[in-house]
Design a protein around this motif. Structure first.
Motif, mmCIF file in Angstrom:
data_model
loop_
_atom_site.group_PDB
_atom_site.id
_atom_site.type_symbol
_atom_site.label_atom_id
_atom_site.label_comp_id
_atom_site.label_asym_id
_atom_site.label_seq_id
_atom_site.Cartn_x
_atom_site.Cartn_y
_atom_site.Cartn_z
ATOM 1 N N ALA A 307 0.809 -1.211 0.000
ATOM 2 C CA ALA A 307 0.000 0.000 0.000
ATOM 3 C C ALA A 307 0.847 1.268 0.000
ATOM 4 N N GLU A 310 5.200 3.038 -3.069
ATOM 5 C CA GLU A 310 5.727 4.143 -3.882
ATOM 6 C C GLU A 310 6.430 5.191 -3.034
ATOM 7 N N TRP A 325 9.663 0.898 -7.292
ATOM 8 C CA TRP A 325 8.626 0.731 -6.276
ATOM 9 C C TRP A 325 7.589 -0.334 -6.628
ATOM 10 N N ARG A 433 -4.290 2.263 0.093
ATOM 11 C CA ARG A 433 -3.792 2.708 -1.211
ATOM 12 C C ARG A 433 -4.736 3.732 -1.841
ATOM 13 N N PHE A 434 -6.025 3.488 -1.743
ATOM 14 C CA PHE A 434 -7.026 4.421 -2.266
ATOM 15 C C PHE A 434 -6.925 5.763 -1.548
ATOM 16 N N ILE A 436 -4.284 7.095 0.077
ATOM 17 C CA ILE A 436 -3.043 7.799 -0.245
ATOM 18 C C ILE A 436 -3.113 8.425 -1.632
ATOM 19 N N ASP A 437 -3.649 7.692 -2.597
ATOM 20 C CA ASP A 437 -3.747 8.218 -3.963
ATOM 21 C C ASP A 437 -4.598 9.475 -4.037
ATOM 22 N N HIS A 438 -5.551 9.618 -3.118
ATOM 23 C CA HIS A 438 -6.460 10.764 -3.175
ATOM 24 C C HIS A 438 -6.034 11.926 -2.295
ATOM 25 N N LYS A 440 -2.448 12.530 -1.472
ATOM 26 C CA LYS A 440 -1.005 12.801 -1.499
ATOM 27 C C LYS A 440 -0.675 14.180 -2.072
ATOM 28 N N THR A 441 -1.464 14.646 -3.009
ATOM 29 C CA THR A 441 -1.171 15.975 -3.579
ATOM 30 C C THR A 441 -1.451 17.090 -2.582
ATOM 31 N N GLN A 454 3.003 10.550 3.504
ATOM 32 C CA GLN A 454 2.230 9.446 2.933
ATOM 33 C C GLN A 454 2.418 8.161 3.746
ATOM 34 N N GLY A 458 -0.535 6.533 5.868
ATOM 35 C CA GLY A 458 -0.886 5.184 5.460
ATOM 36 C C GLY A 458 -0.766 4.190 6.601
#
Length: 497
Positions: A307, A310, A325, A433-434, A436-438, A440-441, A454, A458
């Motif tokens: 998760a 990266e 990664w 994972r979902f 973090i992807d949403h 992280k920016t 992150q 996480g």
């Protein structure tokens, strides 16, 4: 057997064993990223390929005869000394073969430049195998606190040696120095801790009586080694040393949680299961409980690494390794899939079923080699790791069937109970994972600071989600563990089995 087995003695020894592995692999957690920032992927790759040959022959030499000593009803001096001298003779013969044909071995593995390292690393084999008898004596006595102490000492000195040599500019020799220093210190420590002193007593009749069991164990270890090392060989031969180095670095790191628990459990559970050879019901209960607990602990670690792979790769290994990664994440998934199998090898060894171990190992080795090779040739390194996950998923099913059949457990119910914590871990990892992807920016800082955030977010989210899932799905197991803790507090360590 000389040592009584009860809940307190088992948990004490598991605790010592896991503590030693946690300490030694904690050192790797620190030293591998340090060395990865100092050394190049090619340097990691050339040592990894050379070490593959040494590890293979060491595993063959140590797998059978020394392990069979743990199953013996009594410590017979003539048998112990005979096993020591046979092991040592085998080790010297293997070392001589590597030294003489080092260039050929290296060329076969796709790393012709590693021939000179193989000649030097050949001397590791006698150093490592000479301590196997002493270790087996400690294991049969359930004296894992002594082994734990010397494991920590040897790995600590080796890790400090590696970092010091790397900082001093010794390059690839820092990795070689680590291996030799750790092996020498551990050998001396095992002899000291066990009190074993070899005497020249040799009875081939005594050795021969152990061969049926030991050959089955040796055969299974050969194919287990092929399973674990064939991906590196395939990657090295077809994709080159740089990809082999990336695989090696990611595999070292992703193996840390796995090996801490597995090495700690397997070392203790083998003699424990052998103590229970005349009580099949008790051994069956111990198998199911230990499998559930190991999956509860191991699965969230492995899928959790996927998760956060990266940001974790960038943060831990540095920018030059960031591209790898997906390799780190998929390797963690492949190990997470096998988490319910953590206790299967010590169970089958302790039950004396070396034949079952052998054919399961053969099937798994064939699957891994074939599917990873297919992945390398059709899609490169990442595809090979995907197919490794597929191979391990198939292995989980037939390995569980073989063990439950041996244990007399219904296959489907046993598989459901032992994989349920793994399914919870997969759900947790996908959710993290979902998340973090949403987000992280929107996290603060530059690339490194953002990666830290992150990982922290996480890890916190994963712990909370998995905790809730455990309360929902594993309440019976948690109640059983609470009751066992109460029993352990009330039970003296020296009580009867």
């Amino acid at each position: 057997m000389p040592t009584a087995v009860n809940l307190k003695s088992v948990t004490n020894n598991v605790g010592w064993s896991v503590l030693s592995k946690t300490s030694t692999f904690g050192l790797k957690f620190v030293t591998v990223p340090i060395l990865a920032r100092i050394l190049s992927p090619q340097e990691f790759g050339v040592v990894a390929v050379a070490q593959t040959v040494v590890m293979f022959l060491t595993m063959i030499g140590s797998a059978g005869l020394s392990a069979s000593l743990i199953l013996e009803a009594e410590e017979d001096d003539e048998t112990v000394h005979s096993v020591f001298w046979v092991n040592l003779a085998v080790a010297i013969a293997m070392a001589a073969c590597i030294y003489l044909w080092a260039d050929s071995f290296a060329g076969f593995l796709g790393a012709a430049d590693a021939g000179y390292l193989l000649k030097i690393m050949a001397f590791l084999i006698p150093l490592q195998l000479a301590g196997d008898v002493a270790y087996s004596l400690l294991a049969r006595r359930l004296a894992f606190q002594k082994d734990a102490a010397w494991s920590v000492v040897s790995e600590s000195i080796g890790a400090l040696t590696a970092v010091g040599m790397a900082l001093a500019g010794f390059g690839v020799w820092s990795l070689i120095g680590q291996l030799f220093v750790s092996a020498i210190v551990r050998l001396g420590g095992l002899f000291y801790a066990s009190g074993y002193r070899p005497r020249f007593v040799l009875s081939m009749a005594k050795v021969g009586a152990l061969t049926k069991y030991s050959l089955g164990i040796m055969g299974s270890e050969i194919f287990n080694f092929i399973t674990f090392q064939s991906p590196l060989v395939v990657v090295s031969r077809h994709l080159g040393l740089a990809d082999a180095g990336a695989y090696s670095a990611a595999n070292r790191f992703s193996s840390i949680p796995n090996q801490v628990l597995l090495a700690g459990l397997m070392g203790v559970l083998f003699p424990v299961f052998s103590h229970m050879s005349n009580d099949t019901r008790r051994r069956s209960d111990a198998l199911m409980l230990s499998t559930q607990v190991s999956t509860v602990v191991l699965a969230p670690m492995m899928f959790g690494i996927w998760a956060i792979a990266e940001p974790g790769m960038l943060l831990i290994f540095g920018q030059q390794w960031a591209y790898a990664w997906p390799v780190l994440g998929l390797l963690a998934v492949s190990k997470g899939i096998m988490s319910p199998c953590s206790t299967y090898i010590p169970f089958l060894k302790g039950a004396g079923r070396s034949g079952v171990l052998w054919w399961v190992a053969v099937l798994r080795a064939g699957l891994v080699y074939g599917l990873v090779s297919y992945g390398v040739m059709t899609g490169g390194l990442v595809a090979a790791m995907v197919w490794l996950c597929v191979a391990n998923a198939i292995t989980l099913v037939f390995y569980s069937w073989a063990v439950f059949r041996t244990n007399g457990t219904a296959f489907l119910s046993g598989l459901y109970v032992t994989t349920r914590p793994m399914i919870a871990a997969i759900i947790m990892a996908v959710a993290v994972r979902f998340l973090i992807d949403h987000i992280k920016t929107g996290l603060p800082g530059g690339a490194s600071a953002n990666a830290i955030w992150q990982v922290l977010v996480g890890a916190a989210a994963g712990a909370a989600i998995y905790g809730v899932l455990l309360l929902l799905t594993e309440r019976d197991l948690l109640r059983k563990l609470v009751e066992l803790i109460r029993q352990r507090k009330a039970q003296p360590a020296g009580a009867g089995s």
